[in-house]
Design an enzyme around this catalytic site. Structure first.
Site, mmCIF file in Angstrom:
data_model
loop_
_atom_site.group_PDB
_atom_site.id
_atom_site.type_symbol
_atom_site.label_atom_id
_atom_site.label_comp_id
_atom_site.label_asym_id
_atom_site.label_seq_id
_atom_site.Cartn_x
_atom_site.Cartn_y
_atom_site.Cartn_z
ATOM 1 C CB SER A 204 33.960 49.698 63.331
ATOM 2 O OG SER A 204 34.009 49.653 64.730
ATOM 3 C CG ASP A 333 32.242 42.471 66.739
ATOM 4 O OD1 ASP A 333 32.995 42.863 67.644
ATOM 5 O OD2 ASP A 333 32.091 43.090 65.665
ATOM 6 C CG HIS A 362 35.183 44.856 65.760
ATOM 7 N ND1 HIS A 362 33.848 45.216 65.673
ATOM 8 C CD2 HIS A 362 35.883 46.003 65.557
ATOM 9 C CE1 HIS A 362 33.749 46.515 65.454
ATOM 10 N NE2 HIS A 362 34.976 47.008 65.359
#
Length: 423
Positions: A204, A333, A362
């Site tokens: 991320s 996502d 995600h």
């Protein structure tokens, strides 16, 4: 909806992928290595979209039991002084420190003094996601196969400043392009472990930082290969994606904004001492972009949060990468949205391959039974590169990628910063 949770897998890559030589002398290329490393993606059919996958992360499973010892490093950056914490994976121990995350203790000075080694074990340097740390379940799932049950890897996690119960000593938190701490640590690791091949993985926000770092280093990158997982890539596009839907704004953005407010509260005294942040304004923050407006723009010197997002994005950095690089993203996502993925940049750089799955959310990729899919391609790719590929034979071309047919004599720098750091 994909049939009973079977996700579709696609690859974006250059027409002629990076040639690679195996240790036995035979030839292959980066795309073939990636394709062999990526298994079928069978998700839990009950978690049939990105929202369900992502929200399921709220289920508090224990995850793999990874043990760490922490070392505090003094930053050597003249402007962004301070300290940052690195957690090294170690064998099981009971010397836990209550002020640190679970199963973590500080390295005794005398023990850490002898940490250097001439061994040739592969070493992985990991970067976590927004406001997370080495304790995050998605990260522990990813590294567990490398270090448990006879795994031969050495692994460490560079924690963003202020995260994972680390202290902020100069008012400097982190931002999405804060590459200086990982750069310092990689140099340190190269010196202390001269024979170890170094690899990197980011998740991320950490994926955005890792991508920027590898791009900034270009042909001189000390890492032998790197992976970016659930990278938001274009932060302005991802931010707008969050704000345009009710779930994006009122669930994801609000949760991330609240997490950052909690992080701010932990370090309030130091941040207010060294910066001009308006505490009353921070107290009114609800969403992620509001936190970035109240804290990040003031701390770092950006005029708006969108200017910060554009400067910190890693989509252009893809063009500068000269290290074998794999990105793994789910197109459903809801946080690192599909529209932010730089497909064209992957398509012109032979050093990079993008793997997308139609399901996964995600940092989720939950399988039937609660297992996670993403550790499989991560570990398969890392093991293939470390075990099968002659890493010293990888070419590091410095020239610009693309077709090279330009009308004018121009110089495009994909990692040029708009924010000039004045030391």
């Amino acid at each position: 909806m994909d049939w009973f949770g079977r996700a579709k897998i696609d690859f974006a890559h250059a027409a002629t992928p990076l040639p690679l030589t195996r240790k036995d002398g035979s030839q292959t290329d980066l795309l073939k290595v990636v394709e062999a490393a990526v298994p079928k993606c069978q998700m839990n059919p009950l978690l049939f979209n990105g929202h369900l996958q992502t929200m399921y992360t709220a289920v508090k499973e224990h995850g793999p039991q990874i043990y760490y010892k922490r070392k505090i490093f003094d930053a050597d950056h003249k402007t962004y002084a301070g300290t940052f914490a690195v957690d090294f994976v170690v064998p099981q121990h009971k010397d836990f420190d209550e002020e640190l995350p679970p199963r973590t203790a500080f390295y005794p000075e005398e023990e850490f003094a002898g940490i250097g080694s001439d061994d040739s074990k592969p070493m992985l340097i990991a970067l976590h996601g927004l406001s997370g740390g080495s304790h995050e379940i998605y990260l522990r799932h990813a590294i567990a196969p490398l270090v448990m049950d006879g795994g031969e890897w050495e692994v460490c996690v560079v924690n963003a400043r202020g995260c994972a119960n680390s202290k902020v000593t100069t008012g400097v938190l982190f931002n999405a392009r804060a590459t200086w701490d990982v750069r310092q640590f990689v140099k340190w690791a190269r010196k202390m472990f001269p024979n170890r091949p170094l690899f990197g993985v980011g998740f991320s926000l950490g994926a955005n930082i890792m991508t920027n770092y590898v791009g900034e280093e270009g042909a001189n990158c000390p890492l032998k290969a790197a992976i970016a997982v659930s990278n938001p890539f274009d932060l302005e596009v991802s931010n707008k994606g969050l704000q345009r839907t009710w779930l994006g704004k009122e669930v994801y953005s609000k949760i991330m904004g609240n997490n950052l407010k909690k992080l701010f509260e932990q370090h309030k005294e130091q941040i207010l001492k060294y910066t001009n942040v308006d505490y009353d304004r921070v107290q009114k923050v609800t969403y992620l972009h509001e936190f970035d407006r109240a804290v990040q723009t003031v701390t770092w010197g950006y005029p708006t949060e969108n200017a910060y997002y554009r400067d910190a994005s890693s989509c252009d950095a893809i063009l500068a990468i000269r290290t074998p690089f794999l990105a793994i993203s789910a197109v459903d996502d809801p946080i690192a949205v599909k529209e932010a993925i730089p497909y064209q940049e992957f398509a012109v750089n032979p050093y990079t391959v993008l793997c997308t799955t139609s399901l996964g959310g995600h940092l989720s990729w939950f399988e039937i039974g609660g297992g996670r899919w993403h550790p499989k391609p991560i570990c398969n790719f890392l093991n293939a590169m470390a075990t099968d590929i002659n890493l010293e034979a990888v070419s590091r071309e410095e020239k610009m990628v693309g077709d090279g047919k330009y009308q004018f004599n121009t110089d495009f720098n994909p990692v040029r910063r708009k924010l000039n750091v004045l030391e």
